[in-house]
Write a protein that holds these residues in place. Structure first.
Motif, PDB file in Angstrom:
ATOM      1  N   GLY A 187       0.783  -1.231   0.000  1.00 14.62           N
ATOM      2  CA  GLY A 187       0.000   0.000   0.000  1.00 14.62           C
ATOM      3  C   GLY A 187       0.813   1.278   0.000  1.00 14.62           C
ATOM      4  O   GLY A 187       0.496   2.214   0.744  1.00 14.62           O
ATOM      5  N   VAL A 188       1.845   1.363  -0.835  1.00 16.56           N
ATOM      6  CA  VAL A 188       2.691   2.561  -0.912  1.00 16.56           C
ATOM      7  C   VAL A 188       2.031   3.617  -1.793  1.00 16.56           C
ATOM      8  O   VAL A 188       1.521   3.303  -2.870  1.00 16.56           O
ATOM      9  N   SER A 189       2.051   4.882  -1.341  1.00 19.87           N
ATOM     10  CA  SER A 189       1.468   5.996  -2.095  1.00 19.87           C
ATOM     11  C   SER A 189       2.376   7.223  -2.022  1.00 19.87           C
ATOM     12  O   SER A 189       2.846   7.579  -0.941  1.00 19.87           O
ATOM     13  N   PHE A 190       2.625   7.850  -3.166  1.00 16.41           N
ATOM     14  CA  PHE A 190       3.344   9.127  -3.207  1.00 16.41           C
ATOM     15  C   PHE A 190       3.265   9.697  -4.620  1.00 16.41           C
ATOM     16  O   PHE A 190       2.947   8.987  -5.575  1.00 16.41           O
ATOM     17  N   ASP A 191       3.549  10.990  -4.750  1.00 12.06           N
ATOM     18  CA  ASP A 191       3.645  11.670  -6.038  1.00 12.06           C
ATOM     19  C   ASP A 191       4.988  12.370  -6.121  1.00 12.06           C
ATOM     20  O   ASP A 191       5.459  12.948  -5.129  1.00 12.06           O
ATOM     21  N   LEU A 192       5.609  12.353  -7.290  1.00  7.67           N
ATOM     22  CA  LEU A 192       6.837  13.097  -7.548  1.00  7.67           C
ATOM     23  C   LEU A 192       6.566  14.103  -8.661  1.00  7.67           C
ATOM     24  O   LEU A 192       5.964  13.760  -9.683  1.00  7.67           O
ATOM     25  N   GLN A 193       7.027  15.321  -8.459  1.00 11.51           N
ATOM     26  CA  GLN A 193       6.835  16.368  -9.445  1.00 11.51           C
ATOM     27  C   GLN A 193       7.996  16.393 -10.440  1.00 11.51           C
ATOM     28  O   GLN A 193       9.105  15.933 -10.131  1.00 11.51           O
ATOM     29  N   PRO A 194       7.782  16.910 -11.645  1.00 12.78           N
ATOM     30  CA  PRO A 194       8.873  16.982 -12.631  1.00 12.78           C
ATOM     31  C   PRO A 194      10.082  17.726 -12.071  1.00 12.78           C
ATOM     32  O   PRO A 194       9.951  18.776 -11.453  1.00 12.78           O
ATOM     33  N   GLY A 195      11.258  17.157 -12.253  1.00 11.90           N
ATOM     34  CA  GLY A 195      12.484  17.778 -11.792  1.00 11.90           C
ATOM     35  C   GLY A 195      12.831  17.514 -10.343  1.00 11.90           C
ATOM     36  O   GLY A 195      13.894  17.929  -9.872  1.00 11.90           O
ATOM     37  N   GLU A 196      11.986  16.789  -9.631  1.00  7.79           N
ATOM     38  CA  GLU A 196      12.229  16.526  -8.210  1.00  7.79           C
ATOM     39  C   GLU A 196      13.243  15.393  -8.042  1.00  7.79           C
ATOM     40  O   GLU A 196      13.226  14.406  -8.778  1.00  7.79           O
ATOM     41  N   VAL A 197      14.139  15.547  -7.059  1.00  8.23           N
ATOM     42  CA  VAL A 197      15.104  14.499  -6.709  1.00  8.23           C
ATOM     43  C   VAL A 197      14.737  13.991  -5.317  1.00  8.23           C
ATOM     44  O   VAL A 197      14.728  14.753  -4.349  1.00  8.23           O
TER      45      VAL A 197
END
Length: 335
Positions: free
Chosen positions: A48-58
């Motif tokens: 049940g892993v959830s997350f969002d990454l934005q463009p250019g994010e490290v």
């Protein structure tokens, strides 16, 4: 119904991966018993892993061995099909492995290689140029850039098996990024490298991120990789996401308090400094100790009043210490 952050480069909701693991007793009789009555058990590698990454994010992706880091990256790159949940990378569903999706991502695993062992690295680059349909103009421009930044001149025409580990890793990175992907999954990219080579690889990843605005998710057991490149940290433990925040907040999760560093004008013993804190270390006129977070001001005032102090600094504990406290050196169940 799940929602996705607008324009998210990587979107993960309730991602799950379950394995069936077959077990066998040792020896010939164990093999016979397994043949007749095969035993198995279910293992939840990712839960049940959830997350969002934005463009250019490290982002640094941390956790103990066997926690589910590599399994998650393999699902996001399409190498494994999830058992449940939702994942989208660069607008694509990874498990479909569409050609346009593969042109936008790359997966670098420090313990695996894609270069052809008995051929020069340059031959593998030409193979990748054909696979990704890279134009000659873009190929040569990228090769000039990578050769300069990574210092590849002089090694591209050598057989891969004759390269040092550091040289091979630099060539692996160049091969993986030759098609200029927008999403990078880096799994232990500096493993086994010496300190200077680790810094070279970090500088290259940082430069690539800044130059192309690529999204990067990085796993590493070298905390220097994470602290040098990432500001946001995801921590996974036993298949579940247990932390999502910046480095400062992760450091605040530790119970060990703050680290006080002293530059003294007169030497003191470790036994004497132990009155003010724990985990005391003394090296000539330099010393350091750990004090409770709630008592930093009071302990610092006592040190300044009681000792001949030339300089005093207060820092969060090293991220390695915090991770050791959070996980207690344990490993999650392996699959």
């Amino acid at each position: 119904m799940t929602t996705r952050t607008p324009d998210a480069s990587v979107h993960v909701r309730d991602l799950r991966k379950h394995y069936v693991v077959h077990e066998k007793e040792p020896g010939f009789l164990g093999s016979l018993r397994s043949f007749v009555n095969r035993k198995s058990r279910d293992v939840e590698a990712v839960r049940g892993v959830s997350f969002d990454l934005q463009p250019g994010e490290v982002v640094g992706f941390l956790g103990p061995n066997g926690a589910g880091k590599t399994t998650t990256l393999k699902m996001l790159s399409g190498l494994l099909h999830p058992s449940g949940g939702e994942a989208r990378v660069a607008g694509f569903e990874p498990r479909r492995r569409e050609a346009d999706f593969l042109r936008r991502i790359t997966l670098v695993m420090g313990q695996k290689q894609q270069l052809l062992w008995d051929l020069p690295a340059l031959d593998s680059f030409l193979v990748n140029q054909a696979i990704y349909e890279i134009s000659d103009a873009q190929y040569h421009a990228t090769m000039r850039e990578f050769t300069e930044v990574l210092g590849l001149a002089g090694i591209l025409k050598k057989q891969v098996r004759k390269l040092s580990l550091g040289e091979r890793m630099k060539c692996e990175l160049a091969a993986a990024l030759l098609h200029r992907p927008q999403v990078l999954f880096l799994d232990e990219p500096t493993i086994g490298l010496d300190v200077n080579m680790q810094e070279s690889v970090r500088a290259f990843i940082r430069d690539y991120n800044e130059r192309y605005g690529a999204t990067v998710i990085l796993t590493s057991h070298y905390m220097a990789d994470v602290t040098a490149l990432a500001r946001r940290i995801l921590v996974i433990d036993a298949g579940q996401l247990v932390f999502d925040g910046d480095l400062a907040h992760l450091a605040g999760r530790g119970s060990g308090g703050k680290r006080v560093r002293l530059q003294l004008r007169q030497s003191v013993s470790e036994a004497h400094l132990a009155r003010y804190g724990s985990d005391v270390k003394v090296d000539g006129l330099s010393a350091e100790l750990t004090v409770p977070r709630a008592e930093v001001s009071a302990r610092a005032a006592r040190l300044l009043a009681d000792l001949d102090v030339a300089d005093l600094t207060v820092e969060d504990p090293p991220i390695e210490t915090v991770m050791a406290e959070l996980f207690g050196g344990r490993e999650a169940e392996r699959v």
